[in-house]
Enzyme design. Sequence first.
Site, PDB file in Angstrom:
ATOM      1  N   ASP A 174       0.648  -1.019   8.111  1.00  0.00           N
ATOM      2  CA  ASP A 174      -0.109  -1.848   7.158  1.00  0.00           C
ATOM      3  C   ASP A 174       0.528  -3.231   7.018  1.00  0.00           C
ATOM      4  OD1 ASP A 174      -1.877   0.289   6.437  1.00  0.00           O
ATOM      5  OD2 ASP A 174      -0.302   1.130   5.186  1.00  0.00           O
ATOM      6  N   ASP A 204       6.664  -6.011   7.330  1.00  0.00           N
ATOM      7  CA  ASP A 204       6.196  -7.040   6.397  1.00  0.00           C
ATOM      8  C   ASP A 204       6.708  -6.774   4.977  1.00  0.00           C
ATOM      9  OD1 ASP A 204       4.552  -4.754   6.009  1.00  0.00           O
ATOM     10  OD2 ASP A 204       3.059  -6.007   4.999  1.00  0.00           O
ATOM     11  N   ASP A 254       5.862  -1.175  11.779  1.00  0.00           N
ATOM     12  CA  ASP A 254       5.187  -0.752  10.560  1.00  0.00           C
ATOM     13  C   ASP A 254       3.689  -0.924  10.848  1.00  0.00           C
ATOM     14  OD1 ASP A 254       4.698  -0.275   7.734  1.00  0.00           O
ATOM     15  OD2 ASP A 254       4.303  -2.429   7.615  1.00  0.00           O
ATOM     16  N   SER A 307       2.353   5.467   5.294  1.00  0.00           N
ATOM     17  CA  SER A 307       0.971   5.842   4.961  1.00  0.00           C
ATOM     18  C   SER A 307       0.560   7.202   5.504  1.00  0.00           C
ATOM     19  CB  SER A 307       0.011   4.785   5.502  1.00  0.00           C
ATOM     20  OG  SER A 307      -1.325   5.223   5.322  1.00  0.00           O
TER      21      SER A 307
HETATM   22  C1  BG6 Z   1       2.374   1.631   3.289  1.00  0.00           C
HETATM   23  C2  BG6 Z   1       1.796   0.501   2.486  1.00  0.00           C
HETATM   24  O1  BG6 Z   1       2.238   1.361   4.644  1.00  0.00           O
HETATM   25  O2  BG6 Z   1       1.725   2.867   2.997  1.00  0.00           O
HETATM   26  C3  BG6 Z   1       1.886   0.848   1.006  1.00  0.00           C
HETATM   27  O3  BG6 Z   1       2.512  -0.687   2.733  1.00  0.00           O
HETATM   28  C4  BG6 Z   1       1.175   2.180   0.744  1.00  0.00           C
HETATM   29  O4  BG6 Z   1       1.306  -0.188   0.246  1.00  0.00           O
HETATM   30  C5  BG6 Z   1       1.795   3.263   1.621  1.00  0.00           C
HETATM   31  O5  BG6 Z   1       1.304   2.541  -0.629  1.00  0.00           O
HETATM   32  C6  BG6 Z   1       1.126   4.627   1.452  1.00  0.00           C
HETATM   33  O6  BG6 Z   1      -0.178   4.564   1.980  1.00  0.00           O
HETATM   34  P1  BG6 Z   1      -1.269   5.701   1.851  1.00  0.00           P
HETATM   35  O7  BG6 Z   1      -2.310   5.329   2.884  1.00  0.00           O
HETATM   36  O8  BG6 Z   1      -0.608   7.008   2.163  1.00  0.00           O
HETATM   37  O9  BG6 Z   1      -1.775   5.658   0.448  1.00  0.00           O
HETATM   38 MG    MG Z   2       3.621  -2.899   5.773  1.00  0.00          MG
END
Ligand code: BG6
Ligand code: MG
Length: 216
Positions: free
Chosen positions: A11, A170, A9, A116
């Site tokens: 973030d 996480d 992962d 993300s």
């Molecule tokens: C994940 C995070 O990796 O990505 C989440 O843990 C987040 O908290 C999600 O909402 C989406 O991210 P982004 O950058 O597309 O807004």
């Molecule tokens: Mg994460």
Amino acid sequence: MGIKAVIFDLDGVICSTDEIHYRAWKAIADAEGIPFEREDNERLRGVSRLRSLEIILEKAGRTYSPEEKEALAEKKNRIYVDGLSAIDPSSIDPGARKALDYLRERGIKKAIGSSSKNTMRILERLGIRGEFDVIVDGNDIRRSKPDPEVFSLAADRLGLPHGECLVVEDAVAGIESAHGAGCLSFAIKDARKCPLKDYEGEDAGDIVPLLERLGR
Ligand code: BG6
Ligand code: MG
């Protein structure tokens, strides 16, 4: 050894962008007068931007239209992307760095599996985009974690049986996703409370002793 690849992962595992997400959502929640604390933030780990907003809005005193939600999610992303200007190669988590170096030396494949849509931007800022054999992010999937899609797709693109891939997460939603995809999972931080985890540690660096042990 049974493990042929590690899917990370992003973030909260490779770097502390989870903290930048938190601060951006906190700014949005404060401006809207919605209570939002770190404890609430744990539920946002791993889930999509829109789902994160919906979780925050559970504590709002009114309902929000789809247009309002879209506008708030965009505003949050602008604040978040601004915050990303603070990260550089020194922001790579030392444990993650140790794990990536170990995997390179051993010829074990490396992948990213993240919800993300900012994944590429972050990996470029960290200077490690080229280190991964496969990258699956929020732009590649229709259903965010806890759905298995992201890790299923990553394992397929690696060309490996899912049970030979170890996911490092996480987020509770991320462990659920890995489990659903038939991958093994290694939980850090909040994810450790998830009963579906296979292994756990303090940070991504702790996969090194695990892989050593499994390799014997
Ligand atoms: C994940 C995070 O990796 O990505 C989440 O843990 C987040 O908290 C999600 O909402 C989406 O991210 P982004 O950058 O597309 O807004
Ligand atoms: Mg994460």
